[in-house]
Design an enzyme around this catalytic site. Sequence first.
Site, PDB file in Angstrom:
ATOM      1  N   LYS A  30     -13.611   5.377  -3.915  1.00 14.51           N
ATOM      2  CA  LYS A  30     -12.726   5.866  -2.842  1.00 14.51           C
ATOM      3  C   LYS A  30     -11.325   5.990  -3.424  1.00 14.51           C
ATOM      4  CE  LYS A  30      -9.640   4.429  -0.026  1.00 14.51           C
ATOM      5  NZ  LYS A  30      -8.811   5.626   0.132  1.00 14.51           N
ATOM      6  N   GLU A  38      -6.370  -5.630  -9.297  1.00 15.82           N
ATOM      7  CA  GLU A  38      -5.186  -5.276 -10.097  1.00 15.82           C
ATOM      8  C   GLU A  38      -4.080  -5.039  -9.087  1.00 15.82           C
ATOM      9  OE1 GLU A  38      -5.047  -5.347 -13.276  1.00 15.82           O
ATOM     10  OE2 GLU A  38      -7.146  -5.280 -13.855  1.00 15.82           O
ATOM     11  N   CYS A  84       3.091  -0.374 -11.465  1.00 15.02           N
ATOM     12  CA  CYS A  84       2.877  -1.797 -11.148  1.00 15.02           C
ATOM     13  C   CYS A  84       3.440  -2.717 -12.217  1.00 15.02           C
ATOM     14  CB  CYS A  84       1.391  -2.052 -10.955  1.00 15.02           C
ATOM     15  SG  CYS A  84       0.419  -1.415 -12.320  1.00 15.02           S
ATOM     16  N   GLU A 143       8.405  -6.735  -5.049  1.00 11.11           N
ATOM     17  CA  GLU A 143       8.128  -5.465  -5.716  1.00 11.11           C
ATOM     18  C   GLU A 143       8.697  -4.327  -4.863  1.00 11.11           C
ATOM     19  OE1 GLU A 143       4.067  -3.964  -5.673  1.00 11.11           O
ATOM     20  OE2 GLU A 143       4.223  -3.619  -7.823  1.00 11.11           O
TER      21      GLU A 143
HETATM   22  P1  NAP Z   1      -2.531   0.059  -1.150  1.00  9.39           P
HETATM   23  O1  NAP Z   1      -1.882   0.420   0.098  1.00  9.39           O
HETATM   24  O2  NAP Z   1      -3.003  -1.339  -1.345  1.00  9.39           O
HETATM   25  O3  NAP Z   1      -3.759   1.082  -1.312  1.00  9.39           O
HETATM   26  C1  NAP Z   1      -4.608   1.065  -2.413  1.00  9.39           C
HETATM   27  C2  NAP Z   1      -5.957   1.603  -2.012  1.00  9.39           C
HETATM   28  O4  NAP Z   1      -6.549   0.711  -1.058  1.00  9.39           O
HETATM   29  C3  NAP Z   1      -5.895   2.974  -1.346  1.00  9.39           C
HETATM   30  O5  NAP Z   1      -7.018   3.726  -1.743  1.00  9.39           O
HETATM   31  C4  NAP Z   1      -5.974   2.618   0.134  1.00  9.39           C
HETATM   32  O6  NAP Z   1      -6.485   3.637   0.960  1.00  9.39           O
HETATM   33  C5  NAP Z   1      -6.945   1.444   0.091  1.00  9.39           C
HETATM   34  N1  NAP Z   1      -6.905   0.569   1.259  1.00  9.39           N
HETATM   35  C6  NAP Z   1      -5.960   0.495   2.232  1.00  9.39           C
HETATM   36  N2  NAP Z   1      -6.321  -0.406   3.172  1.00  9.39           N
HETATM   37  C7  NAP Z   1      -7.519  -0.920   2.797  1.00  9.39           C
HETATM   38  C8  NAP Z   1      -8.405  -1.904   3.335  1.00  9.39           C
HETATM   39  N3  NAP Z   1      -8.139  -2.544   4.468  1.00  9.39           N
HETATM   40  N4  NAP Z   1      -9.539  -2.180   2.658  1.00  9.39           N
HETATM   41  C9  NAP Z   1      -9.830  -1.567   1.506  1.00  9.39           C
HETATM   42  N5  NAP Z   1      -9.050  -0.610   0.945  1.00  9.39           N
HETATM   43  C10 NAP Z   1      -7.889  -0.300   1.572  1.00  9.39           C
HETATM   44  O7  NAP Z   1      -1.639   0.338  -2.433  1.00  9.39           O
HETATM   45  P2  NAP Z   1      -0.849   1.671  -2.767  1.00  9.39           P
HETATM   46  O8  NAP Z   1       0.306   1.757  -1.862  1.00  9.39           O
HETATM   47  O9  NAP Z   1      -1.802   2.803  -2.852  1.00  9.39           O
HETATM   48  O10 NAP Z   1      -0.380   1.357  -4.267  1.00  9.39           O
HETATM   49  C11 NAP Z   1       0.753   0.631  -4.543  1.00  9.39           C
HETATM   50  C12 NAP Z   1       0.415  -0.797  -4.925  1.00  9.39           C
HETATM   51  O11 NAP Z   1      -0.569  -0.821  -5.937  1.00  9.39           O
HETATM   52  C13 NAP Z   1       1.594  -1.526  -5.508  1.00  9.39           C
HETATM   53  O12 NAP Z   1       1.673  -2.825  -4.983  1.00  9.39           O
HETATM   54  C14 NAP Z   1       1.287  -1.589  -6.993  1.00  9.39           C
HETATM   55  O13 NAP Z   1       1.893  -2.624  -7.689  1.00  9.39           O
HETATM   56  C15 NAP Z   1      -0.185  -1.691  -6.990  1.00  9.39           C
HETATM   57  N6  NAP Z   1      -0.729  -1.216  -8.256  1.00  9.39           N
HETATM   58  C16 NAP Z   1      -1.229  -2.124  -9.144  1.00  9.39           C
HETATM   59  C17 NAP Z   1      -1.720  -1.711 -10.358  1.00  9.39           C
HETATM   60  C18 NAP Z   1      -2.297  -2.673 -11.354  1.00  9.39           C
HETATM   61  O14 NAP Z   1      -3.013  -2.240 -12.234  1.00  9.39           O
HETATM   62  N7  NAP Z   1      -2.018  -3.945 -11.255  1.00  9.39           N
HETATM   63  C19 NAP Z   1      -1.705  -0.376 -10.679  1.00  9.39           C
HETATM   64  C20 NAP Z   1      -1.186   0.522  -9.764  1.00  9.39           C
HETATM   65  C21 NAP Z   1      -0.704   0.086  -8.537  1.00  9.39           C
HETATM   66  P3  NAP Z   1      -5.576   4.773   1.641  1.00  9.39           P
HETATM   67  O15 NAP Z   1      -4.188   4.581   1.169  1.00  9.39           O
HETATM   68  O16 NAP Z   1      -6.194   6.026   1.176  1.00  9.39           O
HETATM   69  O17 NAP Z   1      -5.731   4.585   3.126  1.00  9.39           O
END
Ligand code: NAP
Length: 475
Positions: free
Chosen positions: A170, A245, A279, A378
């Site tokens: 997904k 991650e 990240c 962050e």
């Molecule tokens: P996010 O809001 O956590 O979303 C990540 C993914 O999870 C999206 O596909 C989102 O779907 C999905 N998601 C949302 N709610 C969910 C739920 N209840 N259950 C399961 N999946 C769910 O994060 P983001 O805003 O996309 O990305 C930013 C964050 O990612 C930052 O905190 C960053 O540090 C972190 N990040 C970490 C790494 C690493 O390798 N450590 C790398 C990149 C990013 P939808 O958004 O499509 O609804």
Amino acid sequence: MRNQQKHYINGEWTESTGSETIDVINPATEEVMGKISSGTEEDLDKAVKAARAAFPTFSRSTKEERIQWLEKIVQGYEARKEELIDVMTDELGAPLSVSEEIHYHMGLGHFKQAIESLSDFSFSEDRGGHTLLKESIGVSGLITPWNFPTNQVSTKIASAIAAGSPVVLKPASKTPFAAVILAEVIDEAGLPKGAFNLVNGSGSVIGNGISSHPDIDFVSFTGSGSVGETIMKKAAETKKKVALELGGKSPIIVLDDADVEDAAKTALSNIMTNTGQVCSAGTRVFIPQSMKESFEKKIVELLPTFPVGDPRKEGIATGPLVSEDQWDTVQSYIEKGEKEATLLVGGTGKPEGLKTGYYAKPTIFTDVSNDSVIAQEEIFGPVSTIITYENLEDAIEMANDTVYGLAGFVIGKDSELLSHVASSIKAGRIVINNAETDFNGPFGGYKQSGIGREWGDFGIEEYLEIKSVHGMPTS
Ligand code: NAP
């Protein structure tokens, strides 16, 4: 205008069982650049069934077969280069050069690395008293964020294929189209039906469904800490393995023998690359008190070498933030920072001449205290904090005084001190003097930055179960 109303299930593009769609916004124009179908639980269930049915054969495929599939994916990925670059510039707002040099290349790097790692990988080992077998973990659910549309998806898929684990992916609904292209590439690579499935949709339906589905054995998630927590709780119901991650607030420690220009360039590139939506970005810069004045001067002098603007324009280094929500979040942190510290450059609002698009001003605070909100949380935007230190051990202590532990950076000359700092920072990845990325170097976090590792051979291990066999016949 891109349109993908189908999901990729059991080797075919399949109509969604629902009729709802999700708009994908181009952050530079604020216009809808495409639509995807918002998948349903029924769509997810079909994909999981297909993956489950593929498991017996896919998990027993040979190393040679998996290498061949990965090689075909590399060829297909390279053939779609221009389109991948174009789509990531539209859906993420990454400047064309960033889409090519970072996003395109990282996605490709993981597939190539998986081939190399798999070639040397041993799925069975004689350990004297027993034989160790490494077997595919089962069906994996992959949930990815929007900030690296090819990198995040590729590292997970490449490792899963190398391990013989069928997947249901997904992708982030803000940036789904690079993953759709990847699915088309995988379709042509001839994997067994059901080994790779993609269901588009929201996190609340598809992401949540993956976490709780009884027929998914492992969830590999990249994203925010709060969603990671929800996933762990949901996954606990079926006792499935979870790899996370998550976020970071990584330190850059500048030694007192560092070249000031190198240090300032490093600090700037950490927040200007991908508009700071990284990240592992180094967003707490620890500099010796004696270097404060010259460092701040260099930052102000070098900032214009990272022009912000239309990601399609030549020479632009930094595009907009991904969405209006992300822009609002960054603005609120800048407002907090204005109360907590001294503004060196930037501030709230949009940069001059950039009214349309989610552009933020590159913002750097100085006289920052390590316990302030802007130094602890962050921000995920082009915002950095300068923190001074008198002695190196204090800098290391402050660097580690965070709930995160994803990455760390060190700039300087003294080899002993560089090694000392690298081994003292509690984080999963340390980069000394901007060393080049090795795709076989494990990626993942200590503390609240996550659980598990991706990339290269450690990435493959995540998709495997360990079995010890006692009394294995030798012939
Ligand atoms: P996010 O809001 O956590 O979303 C990540 C993914 O999870 C999206 O596909 C989102 O779907 C999905 N998601 C949302 N709610 C969910 C739920 N209840 N259950 C399961 N999946 C769910 O994060 P983001 O805003 O996309 O990305 C930013 C964050 O990612 C930052 O905190 C960053 O540090 C972190 N990040 C970490 C790494 C690493 O390798 N450590 C790398 C990149 C990013 P939808 O958004 O499509 O609804």
